[in-house]
Motif scaffolding. Structure first.
Motif: not given
Length: 452
Positions: A173-194
């Motif tokens: 749980x390093x300082x950037x992990x929550x932000x990087x993980x959420x950003x990537x999961x949302x990017x995947x969701x948008x990729x699949x949506x489009x």
């Protein structure tokens, strides 16, 4: 031929190809689970038609992701031996956790998910879909834990130049992990949506007017419209976290050379590292300070602060980071406009009322998520240079002693194969869409024995 440069290009080529497919499977697994649950709840065949079509895309993406991932991992030994020599005590266990908790889970239940709809009880098929979706997310979690730790390393100590873990909770749980993980999961969701919206729009334009096509189009547009503002918020929070821990990266993203307040948000510029200035600047006054500091007079770090007394440049190459960031944001803004316009038209007119130019535009956005993901990946990874592990290990220290000609030959082979595979992948997906049709195989209902 510079071995360091060629090795960097080779790794970039490999990971650029590889990341395309997990970007689809991470979110598509959960979308398939949603389709299956809707079928279980309503009994409407259109949901199972959607499931049986998109599970083929999932299987194809999963296969290419696994193959390219194995190839990419070999490079740690062939091109970057210094990486595992120095940080293997952290990287090795994290990669092992990914295999043990995610890959085995996916491999065990993928077969049931792909071929069990008419062969196993409905509840078991639904459970298999859930476990595969959960496995893809866990895989992303462990990979992003390692990647985030490389950007913001904590929970370790150096002994004779070798990294040793002292606090695994801090590492994970390093300082950037929550932000990087959420950003990537949302990017995947948008990729699949489009992907779903774009391919459904293409099928609609070709005359496939079945209920599953209309429902897929609605689902993709609405999912994109919901996720894109959340992604913008998550991206802003990720940027503020990056400003705190990697200010040189933010300075390159903004094209800002001097530490100062009232920094404009540059819409266009040509950064020049020789003159350490920008040409042809077009920007919004003080807006970068407002975004990063929430104050027009907020002080934003400048690139000139990251030059040592000996004249060594310790900031990333500016132009690639500057432009990749703008490509990512530009595609994101286009996603916002397209998805919200589509949601408005669905509300006012329905799918039948969507004009053909809009549907063709939506088709053109089918793989927009790939473009945004790659641009964002380049921003964050090139933005870490010259470090491989921030403040611990430089890229130059990690590269292997290998002939440049050998790296070049394998690079060319990789690129040729990847171009062919990518063309085949896109061709197969559109072939499946062109084939269309309903799926009339019997499917087991939840809680029942397999259909006869």
């Amino acid at each position: 031929m510079d071995t360091l440069l060629l090795s960097r290009i080779q790794f970039a080529a490999n990971i650029s190809f590889h990341i395309l497919f997990p970007t689809i499977t991470i979110a598509l697994g959960w979308v398939l689970l949603f389709f299956k649950l809707r079928f279980n709840r309503t009994g409407e065949r259109k949901w199972m038609d959607l499931y049986l079509f998109w599970v083929k895309v999932f299987a194809l993406s999963f296969a290419l992701g696994v193959v390219s991932g194995i190839t990419m991992s070999f490079q740690f030994g062939t091109n970057w031996p210094g990486f595992m020599e120095v940080v293997g005590n952290v990287a090795g266990p994290l990669l092992a956790y990914e295999v043990l908790t995610a890959f085995f889970l996916e491999a065990v239940f993928l077969g049931i998910m792909l071929f069990g709809a008419s062969r196993v009880p409905g509840w078991l098929h639904t459970l298999a879909t859930f476990l595969v979706a959960f496995g893809t997310t866990m895989s992303a979690f462990w990979i992003l834990v390692l990647n985030s730790w490389m950007h913001t390393p904590v929970g370790h100590e150096l002994r004779d130049g070798i990294v040793h873990a002292v606090d695994w909770w801090a590492i994970i749980f390093n300082p950037s992990m929550p932000y990087r993980l959420s950003h990537m999961l949302l990017a995947s969701g948008l990729t699949v949506a489009f992907l779903i919206a774009g391919l459904s729009a293409w099928r609609w334009l070709r005359g496939h007017r079945g209920a599953e096509v209309e429902t897929g189009l609605r689902f993709g547009v609405i999912l994109g419209a919901v996720l894109i503002p959340i992604q913008i918020l998550a991206g802003d929070m990720h940027g503020l976290n990056t400003l705190e821990h990697q200010p040189a990266k933010v300075a390159a993203m903004e094209g800002n050379w001097e530490t100062q307040g009232n920094v404009p948000l540059l819409l266009f510029a040509l950064p020049d590292e020789e003159t350490r200035s920008n040409a042809f600047e077009v920007g919004i006054p003080s807006m970068a300070s407002v975004i990063l500091k929430h104050d027009p007079a907020g002080v934003v770090p400048g690139l000139n602060d990251f030059i040592t007394a000996e004249g060594e440049v310790m900031h990333p190459p500016v132009a690639p980071v500057f432009w990749s960031f703008r490509v990512m944001v530009g595609i994101g803004m286009l996603m916002l406009v397209i998805s919200w316009a589509g949601a408005w038209m669905l509300w006012r007119r329905g799918v039948e009322g969507m004009p053909r130019p809009y549907l063709w535009g939506l088709t053109g956005m089918t793989f927009a998520g790939w473009g945004a993901t790659l641009a964002g990946w380049y921003t964050t990874e090139i933005g870490r240079q010259p470090w491989l592990v921030q403040g611990v290990l430089t890229v130059e220290q990690a590269v292997g002693d290998i002939a440049g000609g050998m790296v070049l030959s394998t690079l060319l082979a990789y690129v040729a194969i990847y171009v062919a595979l990518l063309a085949a992948y896109v061709g197969v997906i559109f072939h499946l869409a062109r084939k269309g049709g309903r799926y009339d195989a019997p499917v087991a209902s939840p809680g029942m024995q397999p259909a006869e």
